[in-house]
Design a protein around this motif. Structure first.
Motif, short mmCIF file in Angstrom:
data_model
loop_
_atom_site.label_atom_id
_atom_site.label_comp_id
_atom_site.label_asym_id
_atom_site.label_seq_id
_atom_site.Cartn_x
_atom_site.Cartn_y
_atom_site.Cartn_z
N ALA A 102 -15.75 -8.17 0.74
CA ALA A 102 -14.86 -7.63 -0.05
C ALA A 102 -14.96 -7.72 -1.39
N ARG B 209 -8.13 -5.22 -0.58
CA ARG B 209 -7.91 -5.58 0.71
C ARG B 209 -6.96 -6.76 0.79
N ARG C 117 -12.27 -7.42 7.56
CA ARG C 117 -12.10 -6.64 6.32
C ARG C 117 -12.49 -7.64 5.17
N TYR D 193 -6.87 -10.40 8.46
CA TYR D 193 -7.98 -9.22 8.20
C TYR D 193 -9.35 -10.02 7.97
N SER E 3 0.79 -1.17 0.08
CA SER E 3 -0.06 0.13 0.09
C SER E 3 0.93 1.34 0.11
#
Lengths: 340, 340, 340, 340
Positions: B138, B124, B134, B131, B101
């Motif tokens: 997704a 993600r 998340r 995670y 990222s």
């Protein structure tokens, strides 16, 4: 000069026998094996078919000779040193019995097997690169363990130069022949094949030999990998101060420039950049390479050798060559194979 | 739910295809391959003979579907995200394009290949153990690299617990399938067989993924070992304070007790004391073990997995299972083989 | 005597270079490689580090010498014989160009590559065990293919003795180095590793060499097995009349009793009863064994050798030793390794 | 339906346990092991970690159940058939005890171990492809040996069609797991690794099974190759009359078109032209291919399978599926892995 090999049916001693059969100054006169007594050497070592008419004998058939190589299980050599010493004026031990000079360290790694201190004091460490002068004329020689030898050759120049901070991490990768000739569940092919087995994550006995020779604390991990022969010792070192690769190479060149069996490997090709044991099978070379990380706090030094040759039989012959004042490379000039 | 696999002729995508063919909720509807277009899946993946009538198609033959898996060379996915996004509402990328990222880190490890930040921000990280929340629902998932995934699963609990001091040394051992399907001099069997090749002693790209996920500095070394499948990540860690093995196990149990695909391996038997990838071929498990040295300053944590499954295709399916609200283990229950 | 090796960057030529570097009468004076020109021999052959200061040259840098070894792709040697012949009075070809004397057979197996008949007629077959007298003083020598050599040595004595009925089945098992140094899909490690690949179930080119040397029809099958080096030729033979194993051994003893590099293996131990190539790596031996089935209609004869040595480079050196009137074993006394 | 496995600590029984744990209609209720009694299944089979809470029991702890699988050394099952029969109405024997119906043949290959003829007569041969109708509802099933099964599936259609002249030569290549779980000198990794060991050139016991099932004389040779799993049976056959490959394929298609676990492999690609066991690990498939030589007198038929699955445990489950009237593929749908 006549040589005898005691416990000649094993893997390291098989290599010793092979080397002695082609040695210009040593003659293999006797080889003992309880299991193979009365049979040709090739009964235990099929590669030696047609190489010799010698048959294995039992220990009570031995005659005096010039040098005796002891290739017995740990503890056996130390128990009968009077006997071996009476057999030949020069004794070379390939077991661990006389490797560790500090009794308390020895007791920790090999509990209850202390040799007679008088004998212990006579043995000199069989590491030509560190102790060549002490080996000249030596009558009692204790050659190091295979993984210890690789790690010592990789670490010693840096340790001497004061370039090592804190414990050194020795990640040793080893083939299956290092475990000897006796089958067990761990050596059973379906279990051992393709292994990446960290059977001993801490506390391996060779740790003591490396610390003794190099004087720095060592944390050692051993992984059994898919190979029959070969040891690769990968050392992870924190440099004691800021250094460059160029400076490190200079240290190694100074230490090993004249060494007949240490090669410094400094290639650009990713394929052979860092030493591997594969191309060393049967040879007495120890190849050494290194890489310093860009952050400067992580140095890798790698040594590779054939555990049965430079890690055992070949190293023993090299020591005897030195002790006897012969050309140090006599009988040891095989270059290894590629591909292999 | 209909799935498409882009770049389905490779090794990771071959495993993806195999998993999708047996998945209870996903139907493999399309698989592209430039090289194998028009031929059965088994032309590239001989294990899939008689498993499907599907033939490879070219990318311009694709029809809209529910989820698209991108298994292309690094850089290719990011270039055509508009296209893939138009194809399916859910996009799973198995390349490195959307893993990092931080643009500066990405530029350092993959120079010149920056994806559109708008797309980047939607992805993600495909690591269920870190995670999971998340990942629920997704639509854009970037699964990690095989060695990164092993190292992250080994390191994250300790890093979270603040038990790590200084850089962590990641010694990753990898089989040949991790290098993909294109032959080169390094993958040529006479050269690759029996290798212990440290082609990249420093600076491997997966370093960045581990540092990103765990927040501690990493020094990473990669050794190509004799194996086709499998990754074993051996982490050498200096504990931040005095700890016991019991305490360390408690940290891992707390982190992974409920995880369907992480197994904590705590055996007495030297044969299986520390995890190895051999028995994980085809399975989605990551096995984790550890050993703390007697001096207390050297901790080994080891993670093993199949680079093509938990290190790639299986992990991607697990992520989609979570994103879709299905049983997380759907299609992933193969236990692995022993002996293998 | 000065020797040149043309095409010295390959696997067989790498072994040739290794053997020449240690040969008592031959000096490696020149080695060509287009790819490695100007670099040390060890650039192509890492086992030769520190063994020589010689660098590869290009073909137009060659100077006259005493013997030239041609290790080029099939077809290349025949095209430039005038050139090689001008370079040295003795030419040894390791390719297939001059192996087959019958033009129609040659055309069938190597279509369109017929050498000049004048050159063809000068070449003598490089099989010491069959044609030693013709090799004395020979100036043009064509050494056989690796699998052909193994099968010929296994079959010839029986064929000569009229003990073979009908076609002989030659089941040849080969390591990956036999395929040479150029990577392709079939040599890609993930595909080649663990193979039992019968890529050519019928019609292998070595068939013609075996039929030419032994005068009996041959059906040949080749299986690529998991090994880098080594050929094992398993011959399935229908005896022409009732025979005993004792009688068969007598035939082989009569043929090979004096041979320095053929060993008859007649052991009781199941472990080494039948020859295997593993222990022959680097050696010039061909080991031969047999077993006659209890029904008397099925005889197995097995020959094992190192494809790069007795199946190539070593055999070439042996031929030159004979041609030059030297000790036939000069430079070829390495015994092989066990375990390996 | 509740199942018990007797002798569940071995390699074939480990696969049986794995298959039963995922079987939709069979529940693994009991597994015996003298050595591992009281411990989890994963103590013997590390791939089964977290797959079951079942612990090994001793034989005297067994409770009645629906089907019992006997995975004991040869001779043990036959001795206690009253006991096993009392334990469950359906008995499946994976040993050789009930495979041979002719007492004189049995005595020749397994001297002194004749089972009670009353029990012998109840057992039906566990080869679905030949005896499916006899297996429906069968209560006593004897599954064939691994190499025998491969050879029978390769040979039976041709033998039935009268296309075989004279003895068939069966060249069986086998991985190390076929030798079972007990280490010995031959299975010791340094000796077994890289082997091409023809330990039994004539007279292997599986010969009798192949002759019994196919009705033609067989000469069988077994080579231990470098692999853990897998059998490849290469049959060399003299056709009884002039045939074409097309005609031969028609025979095999007629025999196996409907078979769920026999695949006919007829590819052009040299890489996968002839079946290999590598891609079959863990699967219940037997892949069959063939090649007819241009002279018409030499036909090769090749069968490959996983010795522990289609050559043992998987085949046993397939037989029970048939006997019980379930979908024949229940619990057996794993496709195998590539690359592997």
């Amino acid at each position: 000069m006549k040589a005898a090999v005691i416990g000649a049916g094993g893997y390291i001693s098989g290599e010793l026998v092979r080397l002695l059969l082609q040695h210009p100054h040593l003659e293999l006169a006797q080889a003992t094996s309880t299991r193979h007594r009365g049979r040709l050497l090739s009964a235990a070592h099929p590669n030696l078919r047609d190489q010799s008419d010698l048959c294995f004998v039992s220990e009570d058939q031995l005659a005096p000779c010039d040098v005796v190589f002891l290739a017995m299980p740990h503890g056996a050599a130390a128990k009968s040193m009077d006997r071996w010493s009476a057999l030949a004026p020069r004794v070379v031990d390939l077991s661990a019995d006389f490797r560790l000079s500090d009794p308390s360290v020895r007791e920790r790694y090999y509990p209850g097997a202390a040799p007679d201190p008088a004998w212990q004091s006579r043995f000199r460490p069989g590491i030509p690169e560190l102790y060549r002068e002490r080996l000249r004329g030596a009558d009692h020689i204790a050659v190091p363990g295979c993984m210890a030898n690789a790690a010592i050759l990789a670490l010693h120049p840096l340790a001497e130069a004061g370039l090592v901070r804190g414990p050194v991490l020795v990640d040793a990768r080893t083939g299956s022949s290092g475990g000897g000739r006796t089958p067990d569940q761990g050596s059973h092919h379906p279990e051992r094949s393709g292994a990446l087995r960290i059977a001993k994550p801490h506390g391996h006995r060779h740790t003591a030999e490396i610390e003794q020779a190099c004087g720095v604390p060592v944390r050692m991990t051993v992984t059994a990998v898919e190979a029959v022969r070969g040891v690769q010792a990968v050392l992870h070192i924190t440099p004691a101060r800021e250094v460059t690769e160029r400076e490190l190479w200079a240290v190694y060149r100074a230490a090993y420039r004249e060494e007949p069996f240490v090669r410094l490997v400094r290639e650009r090709s990713a394929l052979h950049r860092i030493p591997e044991p594969r191309i060393l099978g049967g040879s007495n070379y120890c190849d050494i390479g290194l890489s310093l990380g860009p952050e400067g706090d992580h140095l890798i030094v790698v040594a590779a050798l054939d555990n049965l040759v430079k890690g055992g039989a070949g190293n023993a012959v090299q020591c005897v060559n030195i002790a006897s004042g012969w050309d140090e490379t006599a009988g040891l000039r095989f270059a290894g194979l590629h591909p292999a």
